[in-house]
Design a protein around this motif. Structure first.
Motif, PDB file in Angstrom:
ATOM      1  N   LEU A  41     -47.140  -1.352  96.474  1.00  0.00           N
ATOM      2  CA  LEU A  41     -48.211  -0.968  96.661  1.00  0.00           C
ATOM      3  C   LEU A  41     -49.418  -2.076  96.598  1.00  0.00           C
ATOM      4  O   LEU A  41     -49.193  -3.042  96.017  1.00  0.00           O
ATOM      5  CB  LEU A  41     -48.680  -0.276  95.093  1.00  0.00           C
ATOM      6  N   GLU A  42     -50.593  -1.724  97.337  1.00  0.00           N
ATOM      7  CA  GLU A  42     -51.604  -2.873  97.401  1.00  0.00           C
ATOM      8  C   GLU A  42     -52.755  -2.278  96.311  1.00  0.00           C
ATOM      9  O   GLU A  42     -53.028  -1.184  96.216  1.00  0.00           O
ATOM     10  CB  GLU A  42     -52.447  -2.472  98.894  1.00  0.00           C
ATOM     11  N   ARG A  43     -52.844  -3.354  95.279  1.00  0.00           N
ATOM     12  CA  ARG A  43     -53.610  -3.101  94.292  1.00  0.00           C
ATOM     13  C   ARG A  43     -55.102  -3.787  94.218  1.00  0.00           C
ATOM     14  O   ARG A  43     -55.236  -4.807  94.793  1.00  0.00           O
ATOM     15  CB  ARG A  43     -53.041  -3.740  93.087  1.00  0.00           C
ATOM     16  N   ALA A  44     -55.976  -2.812  94.164  1.00  0.00           N
ATOM     17  CA  ALA A  44     -57.306  -3.512  93.981  1.00  0.00           C
ATOM     18  C   ALA A  44     -57.697  -4.139  92.608  1.00  0.00           C
ATOM     19  O   ALA A  44     -57.142  -3.870  91.576  1.00  0.00           O
ATOM     20  CB  ALA A  44     -58.513  -2.015  94.076  1.00  0.00           C
ATOM     21  N   LEU A  45     -58.864  -5.114  92.801  1.00  0.00           N
ATOM     22  CA  LEU A  45     -59.143  -5.765  91.629  1.00  0.00           C
ATOM     23  C   LEU A  45     -59.667  -4.740  90.512  1.00  0.00           C
ATOM     24  O   LEU A  45     -60.385  -3.740  90.739  1.00  0.00           O
ATOM     25  CB  LEU A  45     -60.334  -6.646  91.887  1.00  0.00           C
ATOM     26  N   VAL A  46     -59.339  -4.986  89.091  1.00  0.00           N
ATOM     27  CA  VAL A  46     -59.716  -4.305  88.045  1.00  0.00           C
ATOM     28  C   VAL A  46     -61.360  -4.027  87.926  1.00  0.00           C
ATOM     29  O   VAL A  46     -61.908  -3.023  87.867  1.00  0.00           O
ATOM     30  CB  VAL A  46     -58.971  -4.806  86.866  1.00  0.00           C
ATOM     31  N   CYS A  49     -62.656  -1.467  90.415  1.00  0.00           N
ATOM     32  CA  CYS A  49     -62.665  -0.251  90.101  1.00  0.00           C
ATOM     33  C   CYS A  49     -63.254  -0.052  88.775  1.00  0.00           C
ATOM     34  O   CYS A  49     -63.644   1.015  88.676  1.00  0.00           O
ATOM     35  CB  CYS A  49     -60.988  -0.140  89.591  1.00  0.00           C
TER      36      CYS A  49
ATOM     37  N   ARG B 256     -56.317   2.753  91.897  1.00  0.00           N
ATOM     38  CA  ARG B 256     -56.312   1.784  92.967  1.00  0.00           C
ATOM     39  C   ARG B 256     -56.066   0.323  92.400  1.00  0.00           C
ATOM     40  O   ARG B 256     -55.243  -0.632  93.268  1.00  0.00           O
ATOM     41  CB  ARG B 256     -57.641   1.492  93.737  1.00  0.00           C
ATOM     42  N   ALA B 257     -56.346   0.257  90.883  1.00  0.00           N
ATOM     43  CA  ALA B 257     -55.678  -1.180  90.347  1.00  0.00           C
ATOM     44  C   ALA B 257     -54.295  -0.901  90.007  1.00  0.00           C
ATOM     45  O   ALA B 257     -53.870  -1.710  89.513  1.00  0.00           O
ATOM     46  CB  ALA B 257     -56.431  -1.374  89.257  1.00  0.00           C
ATOM     47  N   ASP B 258     -53.597   0.299  89.881  1.00  0.00           N
ATOM     48  CA  ASP B 258     -52.257   0.839  89.186  1.00  0.00           C
ATOM     49  C   ASP B 258     -52.198   0.583  88.097  1.00  0.00           C
ATOM     50  O   ASP B 258     -51.046  -0.159  87.706  1.00  0.00           O
ATOM     51  CB  ASP B 258     -51.379   0.193  90.557  1.00  0.00           C
ATOM     52  N   GLN B 259     -53.190   0.527  87.224  1.00  0.00           N
ATOM     53  CA  GLN B 259     -53.158   0.271  85.883  1.00  0.00           C
ATOM     54  C   GLN B 259     -53.974   0.698  84.853  1.00  0.00           C
ATOM     55  O   GLN B 259     -54.900   1.405  85.228  1.00  0.00           O
ATOM     56  CB  GLN B 259     -53.062  -1.342  85.359  1.00  0.00           C
TER      57      GLN B 259
END
Lengths: 86, 340
Positions: A41-46, A49, B256-259
């Motif tokens: 998975l490509e994760r975006a910066l918290v 978000c 999108r941050a998966d968390q």
């Protein structure tokens, strides 16, 4: 002569997965296969978000009836007319 | 090394990699981002209507898309469709099985569905020619109880079950088009995305999963809860997920941050969350608990800003109208209340 509806035929073909019937090894393999998908998975910066969540809320909160309240005459759930005992 | 041991080690390694990848994007916390934002003012909602008519515990309710009609399911063996503006009962549908756990209103308003310990999802046509409401289909294939169901449209419905799977059904043929397996515990709740392409499920394995409906695949898995997840919903922007658990907390996870972004908890809350719903803007999260109350949370500041107190038993279900004008709570005390 037997007459089967389309639904009955389709139902007979349906796959049934009973998690209880899967062996521990099957479950472990399923878990590993799923993790292999998720690790890519490509994760975006918290921060990005969180900002989007905050911005989304700010842009809508003024029109949020449960936050701002509803004027009596605009409230479809308010009791209409009737007698007032004073 | 045995194959089981090998698989276990592989799983651990992959989980470590995922953990590290999540950490790598965790550059700030939500509380830090909103430190300059004031807590929303105290929210005091009043009961505007009480829907009376069920004779036993209410287990589920769901709003129709018109924000006026809603359906409720009770273990008195009835589905009732209510006009919430007038409190009139539009339909009172007797069920074959009284052990109902869930109900749903189709977006079109043409059908409702329910299911429970009968392991089936029964579809009822509200717009039959002679005006009578009849069972249209009985969707049977799950080997465990039906915990939740949601229509995609008049021909497709998604179900979650105590057999640990979710399924996409073709209502016309009564068959399962896709089975979504992966959860290791009973699936308790599901919610469909606004674009109808994805859905999320919460389960007794303490995780929430995001599924691609057409691919039939699990895209993401969210952990962190310390007990069963009973309630799940999409945050209104569609990019975050809200969960409620027997561990007494609610969480917001960003897709999108998966968390996890934040946890809604208070040391004084020692009972499970049964249900939840966000307000229209997402600023408020209404959550029903086993202790008969419903807490209203400021979703950004994670503080309680209100309480809905009025039921004499567990709040089992809650829903906010699509237009955001009201919240409905359903309880084991047999009543539904409309609040705003």
């Amino acid at each position: 002569m037997m007459d089967y509806s389309i639904a009955q035929v389709e139902a007979a073909k349906m796959p049934v997965i009973n998690v209880e019937d899967l062996s521990d090894k099957d479950k472990a393999k399923m878990e590993v296969d799923q993790l292999k998908i998720e690790v890519k998975l490509e994760r975006a910066l918290v921060s990005k978000c969180c900002e989007e969540v905050r911005d989304y809320i700010q842009s809508g909160v003024e029109e949020d009836p449960l936050v701002k309240g509803i004027p009596e005459e605009k409230n479809p759930f308010k009791e209409k007319g009737g007698c007032v005992i004073s | 090394m045995g194959e089981m041991e090998q698989l276990r080690k592989e799983a651990e390694s992959l989980k470590d990699q995922i953990s590290a990848a999540r950490k790598a994007v965790h550059d700030v916390t939500l509380p830090e981002i909103v430190s300059g934002t004031a807590v929303v003012g105290r929210v005091q909602l009043k009961t505007r209507k009480t829907l009376r008519g069920h004779l036993a515990k209410i287990y589920a309710m769901h709003w129709g898309t018109d924000s006026k009609l809603c359906v409720s399911a009770s273990q008195d063996g009835k589905l009732i469709v209510w006009d919430s503006y007038t409190t009139n009962k539009v339909h009172a549908i007797p069920l074959k099985s009284s052990w109902v756990m869930t109900c749903a209103y189709a977006p079109s308003g043409n059908m409702v569905a329910c299911g429970g310990l009968d392991n089936m999802c029964s579809i009822y046509n509200l717009k039959g020619k002679d005006g009578n409401v009849k069972v249209m289909r009985e969707l049977a294939a799950h080997t465990g109880y039906l915990s939740c169901c949601r229509f995609l449209n008049d021909s497709e419905i998604i179900t979650s079950s105590g057999d640990c799977t979710c399924a996409l059904w073709d209502i016309e043929t009564g068959t399962q088009k896709t089975i979504f397996s992966g959860h290791m515990g009973d699936c308790m709740s599901l919610a469909v995305s606004h674009d109808f392409n994805m859905f999320i499920s919460g389960a007794c394995d303490y995780t929430a999963k995001l599924w691609d409906i057409r691919e039939g695949a699990c895209r993401q898995t969210f952990g962190g809860h310390e007990s069963d997840i009973n309630a799940i919903g999409f945050f209104p922007n569609g990019n975050a997920v809200l969960t409620g658990s027997d561990d007494g907390t609610c969480k917001m996870y960003d897709l999108r941050a998966d968390q996890e972004l934040i946890t809604y908890q208070d040391p004084s809350i020692m009972c499970g969350v049964t249900s939840l719903a966000p307000s229209l803007s997402g600023r408020l999260i209404l959550a029903g608990y086993d202790d008969f109350n419903c807490n209203i949370w400021d979703s950004l500041k994670a503080e309680r800003v209100g309480v809905l107190a009025g039921h004499d038993n567990r709040v089992s279900c809650i829903g906010v109208t699509p237009d955001g004008m009201a919240a409905c709570t359903g309880s084991w005390d047999s009543f539904l209340k409309i609040w705003n």
